[in-house]
Design an enzyme around this catalytic site. Structure first.
Site, PDB file in Angstrom:
ATOM      1  N   CYS A 205      -5.365   3.888  -2.018  1.00  0.00           N
ATOM      2  CA  CYS A 205      -4.393   3.833  -3.131  1.00  0.00           C
ATOM      3  C   CYS A 205      -3.118   3.211  -2.564  1.00  0.00           C
ATOM      4  CB  CYS A 205      -4.138   5.223  -3.687  1.00  0.00           C
ATOM      5  SG  CYS A 205      -5.630   6.176  -4.064  1.00  0.00           S
ATOM      6  N   PRO A 208       2.924   0.944  -3.376  1.00  0.00           N
ATOM      7  CA  PRO A 208       3.460  -0.425  -3.355  1.00  0.00           C
ATOM      8  C   PRO A 208       3.291  -1.191  -2.044  1.00  0.00           C
ATOM      9  CG  PRO A 208       5.239   1.138  -3.056  1.00  0.00           C
ATOM     10  CD  PRO A 208       4.001   1.959  -3.291  1.00  0.00           C
ATOM     11  N   GLY A 209       2.695  -0.562  -1.024  1.00  0.00           N
ATOM     12  CA  GLY A 209       2.378  -1.284   0.201  1.00  0.00           C
ATOM     13  C   GLY A 209       3.127  -0.859   1.436  1.00  0.00           C
ATOM     14  N   GLY A 210       4.013   0.123   1.325  1.00  0.00           N
ATOM     15  CA  GLY A 210       4.787   0.541   2.489  1.00  0.00           C
ATOM     16  C   GLY A 210       3.931   1.110   3.608  1.00  0.00           C
ATOM     17  N   LYS A 211       2.929   1.898   3.257  1.00  0.00           N
ATOM     18  CA  LYS A 211       2.074   2.493   4.293  1.00  0.00           C
ATOM     19  C   LYS A 211       1.157   1.436   4.904  1.00  0.00           C
ATOM     20  CE  LYS A 211       2.303   7.199   2.500  1.00  0.00           C
ATOM     21  NZ  LYS A 211       3.279   6.891   1.434  1.00  0.00           N
ATOM     22  N   GLU A 228      -5.788  -0.981  -4.925  1.00  0.00           N
ATOM     23  CA  GLU A 228      -4.899  -0.376  -5.922  1.00  0.00           C
ATOM     24  C   GLU A 228      -5.494  -0.606  -7.310  1.00  0.00           C
ATOM     25  OE1 GLU A 228      -2.460   1.569  -8.088  1.00  0.00           O
ATOM     26  OE2 GLU A 228      -2.205   1.625  -5.906  1.00  0.00           O
ATOM     27  N   ASP A 277      -3.490   8.002  -0.020  1.00  0.00           N
ATOM     28  CA  ASP A 277      -2.159   8.380  -0.494  1.00  0.00           C
ATOM     29  C   ASP A 277      -2.279   8.510  -2.008  1.00  0.00           C
ATOM     30  OD1 ASP A 277       0.601   8.942  -0.158  1.00  0.00           O
ATOM     31  OD2 ASP A 277       1.093   6.916  -0.812  1.00  0.00           O
ATOM     32  N   CYS A 331       3.163  12.892  -2.472  1.00  0.00           N
ATOM     33  CA  CYS A 331       4.622  13.053  -2.409  1.00  0.00           C
ATOM     34  C   CYS A 331       5.068  14.128  -3.409  1.00  0.00           C
ATOM     35  CB  CYS A 331       5.334  11.729  -2.651  1.00  0.00           C
ATOM     36  SG  CYS A 331       4.869  10.889  -4.175  1.00  0.00           S
TER      37      CYS A 331
END
Length: 402
Positions: A205, A208-211, A228, A277, A331
């Site tokens: 998942c 937005p791509g930070g991980k 995604e 995530d 989160c």
């Protein structure tokens, strides 16, 4: 049909990827599988331009006036959180509540991009009062490692004691951004996964791509599959990767727009490590729902999330090879979406075991993060408090043993 035809004719430059239809309600993803179209998106741009950092935007200090809120909270959501989290977290909810209701208290981590030109960036950040989140074992020269290097890259995230925020760098064709702003606690799942060079990794998942970006700072995997389901977030993911990742990684990174619950069946035992995530009731965002009716709708939908999260986690466990590792994260502070999901999966999925995170990792991060005492003690939960506003972030590691 018109949408599918348009997508099939869209031309990008870099990743190979696939797309499927979906729908999205609020902050929760609803999944539907239909026909899948393939097309190609290729990254472009090189790290050639050095951009001087702009001083952070001034934000009220947490020591001054207790960071008085400037946004109005959604009362139905706040009432619901008060009832649930007071019971689950006790006194810790009071400190977390104070932070979540005051966005101007929120701190921001600065994740440096090893693929960009970072000349002078570290010294500039330190001159502004930033310091490293993690103990550093390499010299600043190792920030920009060549992709052919066999050694693992050193993840560089800098934080500040005050709620400062650097300006977001704009996307520019032919230039890779130097840093990514994030809640520093969101790096905990990446660190828990411990990706090594050459491993095949699935980010189930990913938007937005930070991980995904952080995973590529830690190591150079043999394959990074970013998926995604939500179309808008999928486009956001593509833009993030294009802004940070060089063309030389285009054969390493695959991006798909599919139902994550189906990947375990179609790609069973294909990955060394998987990150889930999961879509969740994002506490920071939900508190500021624009209308009471919208907040009430999200709360009604919230009861469906644990079932979806369990299905995604089971799909991840099917996709990982025997002996491979799956990290689950959210989160939210919600026990129903955190420990309860893990408990249910451990009970219903044979051949899966819980892995404790390394004491050294948790110990080093305890200098910056506040961890809750969970019951049952499955996973770790970062709870925000004044002066250490990181989180919420839940993370739990599992291993498939058969």
């Amino acid at each position: 049909m018109l949408l599918l035809i348009f997508l099939s004719k869209t031309k990008w430059k870099g990743f190979s990827f696939m797309t499927a239809s979906f729908c999205f309600h609020g902050f929760k993803k609803e999944f539907g599988v239909q026909s899948v179209n393939s097309f190609t998106h290729r990254l472009h741009g090189n790290a050639s331009t050095v951009q001087r950092l702009t001083p952070p935007e001034p934000r009220p200090s947490s020591r001054e006036s207790k960071c008085r809120p400037r946004r109005k909270a959604c009362q139905p959501v706040l009432n619901h959180f008060d009832s649930q989290y007071s019971e689950e977290l006790g006194q810790q909810w009071l400190s977390a509540r104070d932070v979540l209701l005051n966005p101007h208290c929120w701190q921001f981590g600065v994740l440096l991009n090893r693929f960009s030109d970072l000349t002078g960036v570290l010294s500039q950040l330190k001159s502004l009062g930033y310091y490293s989140l993690l103990p550093q074992t390499h010299s600043p020269k190792s920030l920009h490692k060549p992709l052919s290097s066999g050694a693992h890259a050193q993840l560089q995230c800098l934080v500040h004691k005050d709620p400062l925020r650097l300006p977001t760098q704009r996307h520019r064709s032919g230039w890779l951004k130097q840093y990514y702003l994030l809640n520093a606690a969101s790096l905990l799942p990446v660190l828990a996964l411990g990706v090594k060079d050459g491993e095949k990794v699935l980010d189930l998942c990913s938007a937005p791509g930070g991980k995904a970006l952080a995973l590529l700072q830690v190591a150079t995997p043999g394959l990074l599959h970013c998926n995604e389901v939500d179309k808008q977030r999928y486009e956001w993911l593509l833009k993030t990767l294009e802004s940070y990742i060089p063309p030389s990684l285009r054969d390493t990174v695959i991006v798909t727009n599919m139902d994550g619950r189906a990947i375990g069946g179609s790609q069973s035992e294909s990955y060394d490590k998987v990150l889930v995530d999961a879509p969740c009731s994002n506490d920071r965002s939900w508190l500021f729902s624009p209308e009471a009716q919208q907040g009430e709708l999200w709360l009604r939908e919230r009861v469906q999330l644990p079932h979806l999260q369990k299905e995604l986690l089971c799909s991840a466990l099917a996709a990982v090879r025997p002996g491979g590792q799956v990290v689950y994260s959210t989160c939210t502070l919600s026990c129903a979406e955190n420990q309860s999901v893990i408990e249910e999966v451990l009970t219903s999925c044979p051949g899966v075991e819980h892995l404790d995170l390394e004491e050294e990792l948790i110990g080093s991060l305890s200098k910056h993060f506040t961890f809750a005492q969970l019951q049952p003690p499955l996973g770790h939960l970062v709870v925000p408090e004044q002066g250490r506003t990181w989180g919420p972030m839940f993370v739990c590691s599992l291993r498939r043993i058969s």
